[in-house]
Design a protein around this motif. Structure first.
Motif, PDB file in Angstrom:
ATOM      1  N   ARG A 104       0.825  -1.212   0.000  1.00  0.00           N
ATOM      2  CA  ARG A 104       0.000   0.000   0.000  1.00  0.00           C
ATOM      3  C   ARG A 104       0.857   1.259   0.000  1.00  0.00           C
ATOM      4  O   ARG A 104       0.323   2.367   0.097  1.00  0.00           O
ATOM      5  CB  ARG A 104      -0.939   0.008   1.211  1.00  0.00           C
ATOM      6  N   THR A 105       2.174   1.099  -0.071  1.00  0.00           N
ATOM      7  CA  THR A 105       3.092   2.233  -0.132  1.00  0.00           C
ATOM      8  C   THR A 105       3.914   2.137  -1.398  1.00  0.00           C
ATOM      9  O   THR A 105       4.514   1.096  -1.675  1.00  0.00           O
ATOM     10  CB  THR A 105       4.039   2.259   1.080  1.00  0.00           C
ATOM     11  N   LEU A 106       3.932   3.224  -2.172  1.00  0.00           N
ATOM     12  CA  LEU A 106       4.681   3.264  -3.418  1.00  0.00           C
ATOM     13  C   LEU A 106       5.775   4.314  -3.304  1.00  0.00           C
ATOM     14  O   LEU A 106       5.506   5.476  -2.993  1.00  0.00           O
ATOM     15  CB  LEU A 106       3.763   3.599  -4.595  1.00  0.00           C
ATOM     16  N   ALA A 107       7.020   3.908  -3.539  1.00  0.00           N
ATOM     17  CA  ALA A 107       8.143   4.843  -3.552  1.00  0.00           C
ATOM     18  C   ALA A 107       8.356   5.338  -4.983  1.00  0.00           C
ATOM     19  O   ALA A 107       8.414   4.538  -5.917  1.00  0.00           O
ATOM     20  CB  ALA A 107       9.403   4.170  -3.029  1.00  0.00           C
ATOM     21  N   VAL A 108       8.481   6.664  -5.140  1.00  0.00           N
ATOM     22  CA  VAL A 108       8.624   7.278  -6.458  1.00  0.00           C
ATOM     23  C   VAL A 108       9.853   8.174  -6.440  1.00  0.00           C
ATOM     24  O   VAL A 108       9.955   9.087  -5.615  1.00  0.00           O
ATOM     25  CB  VAL A 108       7.380   8.107  -6.832  1.00  0.00           C
ATOM     26  N   GLY A 109      10.795   7.924  -7.351  1.00  0.00           N
ATOM     27  CA  GLY A 109      11.995   8.751  -7.441  1.00  0.00           C
ATOM     28  C   GLY A 109      11.709  10.074  -8.113  1.00  0.00           C
ATOM     29  O   GLY A 109      10.957  10.142  -9.086  1.00  0.00           O
ATOM     30  N   GLY A 110      12.332  11.145  -7.591  1.00  0.00           N
ATOM     31  CA  GLY A 110      12.068  12.489  -8.086  1.00  0.00           C
ATOM     32  C   GLY A 110      13.186  13.084  -8.916  1.00  0.00           C
ATOM     33  O   GLY A 110      14.299  12.555  -8.978  1.00  0.00           O
ATOM     34  N   GLU A 111      12.897  14.235  -9.532  1.00  0.00           N
ATOM     35  CA  GLU A 111      13.840  14.920 -10.405  1.00  0.00           C
ATOM     36  C   GLU A 111      15.038  15.476  -9.645  1.00  0.00           C
ATOM     37  O   GLU A 111      16.147  15.561 -10.186  1.00  0.00           O
ATOM     38  CB  GLU A 111      13.118  16.064 -11.139  1.00  0.00           C
ATOM     39  N   ALA A 112      14.848  15.871  -8.396  1.00  0.00           N
ATOM     40  CA  ALA A 112      15.919  16.494  -7.618  1.00  0.00           C
ATOM     41  C   ALA A 112      16.602  15.513  -6.671  1.00  0.00           C
ATOM     42  O   ALA A 112      17.364  15.931  -5.797  1.00  0.00           O
ATOM     43  CB  ALA A 112      15.365  17.680  -6.831  1.00  0.00           C
TER      44      ALA A 112
END
Length: 376
Positions: A170-178
């Motif tokens: 139920r937790t999704l890790a999403v990589g960011g631009e910075a």
């Protein structure tokens, strides 16, 4: 009456028949022209069929392949039960393939999910209910309801090329631009927390199989590990040089790292509890790493268009494949550990039969095919 005389090859004149010599040129009757056209058409059809067979079937000695994608293959992952392979490619599709070793229709495509942009990465939840698909400025979460998949939520305007589901599904890790890693609640996509520490766009991301750690790399080769529940960083990355890619062992106790593209150095396997390097293996740089299900083998897709499989216990090279491999973007072991699945630039999905699951038995025999899934 049939004339079996052999014409003189030095003469321009043959026997009487449909073709007659007049003025040094051969003139064809209407029937002969029709026959010639038929023969030409038949020859062209045979040539096309022959070329199609050559394209559809790998050359002798080459690993078997699935149809794959029309263009670059970006990501491969296994479904929750390990009997379905999921792939994404630049033909803007996500495809499901039957990998049940006991199914008669092993390798058959069972489902296609069309996407709105190039799907770069795939993240299935561990309970099999959700599949997150990320691309440039787009992310979608699909939900399984029986044998139907429906889009549960989506988000535009934020990069989704690095995704990983947490152990709670139920937790999704999403990589960011910075370089930030955002933790989102599923299926709402509400932001729960932000983990910092990288200084450039996130390149790769994964939770350890035991659920304790979240690891991420940046496009500068930085590696960061966090206790994702508390946000506390792991001290190990301070001892590790820039990395291109990484992989966890199935128990989550070790992590393998490959040196940053263009830099020299071995593959290394680190003990997360002690911070010590347990094994160093020479390699000329690689694009992807994966452990076998029993952690006995480590496979690396090399920048030299080869795949090498290392015995983790001894550090010795177990198998090597360097013929017609091409540029490989992604690879993984099948659930039973008997095959290595890989793909990349040409869009095809290929299988390398290692002949043993880590060290053991052969692939199962054919049996009934599973029921097919449908997109909603």
């Amino acid at each position: 009456m049939y004339d079996d005389r052999i014409p003189d090859p030095r003469s321009d004149v043959g026997w009487d028949g449909p073709a007659r010599a007049r003025g040094g040129r051969v003139r064809l009757s209407w029937l002969s022209r029709e026959t010639l056209v038929v023969l030409l058409v038949s020859g062209l059809v045979a040539l096309v069929l022959s070329l199609k067979l050559e394209l559809d079937e790998p050359p002798r000695g080459e690993p078997p392949r699935l149809g794959g994608h029309e263009i670059l293959l970006e990501s491969l992952t296994l479904g929750a039960e390990g009997n379905v392979l999921i792939s994404s490619g630049w033909d803007d599709t996500v495809r499901f393939w039957n990998l049940d070793p006991n199914a008669a229709e092993w390798g058959e495509e069972v489902l296609t999910l069309p996407q709105e942009s190039h799907p770069y990465t795939l993240a299935p939840s561990r309970d099999g209910r959700y599949l997150a698909v990320g691309g440039v400025n787009h992310m979608a979460v699909w939900e399984s309801a029986g044998d139907v998949w429906k889009q549960a939520s989506s988000r535009e305007g934020r990069d989704g090329r690095s995704l990983a589901f947490g152990p709670d599904s139920r937790t999704l890790a999403v990589g960011g631009e910075a370089g930030e890693v955002r933790l989102l609640a599923i299926p709402s996509l509400d932001e729960v927390a932000v983990l910092d520490g990288l200084t450039d766009k996130v390149h790769g991301i994964a939770f350890s199989p035991d659920g304790n750690w979240l690891a991420a790399t940046s496009f500068r080769g930085e590696l960061k590990l966090w206790d994702w529940r508390s946000g506390r960083p792991h001290p190990l990355p301070r001892r590790i040089d820039r990395v291109q890619c990484f992989a966890f062992t199935s128990d989550g106790r070790h992590i393998a790292t490959a040196p940053w593209s263009g830099s020299e150095g071995p593959l290394e396997i680190w003990d997360l509890a002690t911070g010590e390097a347990k094994l160093r293996i020479g390699h000329e740089g690689c694009n992807a790493l994966t452990f076998s299900p029993d952690d006995g083998l480590l496979a690396a897709a090399g920048v030299d268009h080869s795949i090498k499989v290392w015995d983790v216990a001894s550090g010795e090279l177990h198998r090597s494949l360097d013929k017609d491999v091409g540029w490989v973007k992604t690879l993984l072991f099948t659930a039973e550990g008997t095959r290595l699945v890989y793909g990349g630039r040409d869009g095809s999905i290929r299988f390398w039969d290692l002949g043993e699951p880590g060290r053991g038995a052969a692939v199962g025999v054919a049996g009934p095919a599973p029921s097919k899934a449908k997109a909603g």
